[in-house]
Write a protein that holds these residues in place. Structure first.
Motif, mmCIF file in Angstrom:
data_model
loop_
_atom_site.group_PDB
_atom_site.id
_atom_site.type_symbol
_atom_site.label_atom_id
_atom_site.label_comp_id
_atom_site.label_asym_id
_atom_site.label_seq_id
_atom_site.Cartn_x
_atom_site.Cartn_y
_atom_site.Cartn_z
ATOM 1 N N TYR A 19 -8.458 -89.931 -28.302
ATOM 2 C CA TYR A 19 -7.635 -91.395 -28.733
ATOM 3 C C TYR A 19 -7.813 -92.496 -28.685
ATOM 4 O O TYR A 19 -7.592 -93.155 -29.260
ATOM 5 N N THR A 66 -13.015 -86.631 -31.214
ATOM 6 C CA THR A 66 -12.979 -87.719 -31.812
ATOM 7 C C THR A 66 -12.993 -87.647 -33.106
ATOM 8 O O THR A 66 -12.742 -86.482 -33.411
ATOM 9 N N HIS A 67 -11.611 -88.514 -32.852
ATOM 10 C CA HIS A 67 -10.830 -88.070 -34.190
ATOM 11 C C HIS A 67 -10.845 -89.516 -35.454
ATOM 12 O O HIS A 67 -10.717 -90.584 -34.373
ATOM 13 N N TYR A 100 -6.066 -86.884 -36.519
ATOM 14 C CA TYR A 100 -6.078 -86.276 -34.482
ATOM 15 C C TYR A 100 -4.713 -85.423 -34.313
ATOM 16 O O TYR A 100 -4.417 -84.456 -33.692
#
Length: 170
Positions: free
Chosen positions: A31, A79-80, A86
């Motif tokens: 992130y 992965t966000h 996130y």
């Protein structure tokens, strides 16, 4: 912290945090990587840099594209797309993973996290192949730990269906 420098402190904390801390750390590092990439994109006026790099991390909507980037089935789970995505994934992960570790132990946490994320990706692709409403449009790329977090949550729910869970003081 004492006489340790910051890097030694981080390494020691990760060693002591167990699998929950390691998964949180990997998600956080990815992130932050995209956050700094986005800041750099804005400072140096490089349009679409973050989106282009995100394509290497996101699992493709077309399963045929997996031949060109097979790693994306794993990287998409870490992965966000934005802070809210996130934050809420990691918040739910933290609380459900603690319950999961109590019931199943740390050894199984990573495997359920990974298998759950892969299964969620396959369900996403399957939905585009099975349901007619999606037939007219291309499948979207997949990012996020939602499938992995839900796999951990469902493992707990199936193992102990009558467990009472208090949500944020409610």
């Amino acid at each position: 912290m004492g006489q340790q420098n910051f890097l030694q402190y981080i390494v020691q904390t990760l060693k002591n945090s167990g699998m929950i801390g390691r998964i949180l750390a990997v998600n956080t590092v990815v992130y932050l990587f995209f956050l700094f990439l986005q800041i750099g994109e804005n400072l140096f006026v490089k349009p679409d840099l973050t989106d282009n790099v995100m394509l290497y991390f996101a699992a493709p909507g077309n399963p045929a594209d997996l031949a060109y980037k097979p790693w994306s089935v794993i990287t998409q789970m870490f992965t966000h797309d934005g802070f809210g995505h996130y934050f809420f994934n990691m918040l739910v992960f933290f609380f459900t993973a603690r319950m999961f570790v109590q019931f199943f132990g740390e050894r199984r946490l990573l495997s359920v996290y990974l298998i759950g994320g892969i299964f969620a990706y396959l369900c996403h692709i399957g939905a585009y192949l099975v349901f007619p409403v999606f037939a007219e449009r291309a499948a979207d790329s997949v990012v996020g730990a939602s499938g992995s977090v839900m796999a951990i949550f469902m493992a707990i729910a199936f193992y102990r269906p009558n467990t009472k869970v208090l949500l944020f003081g409610v």
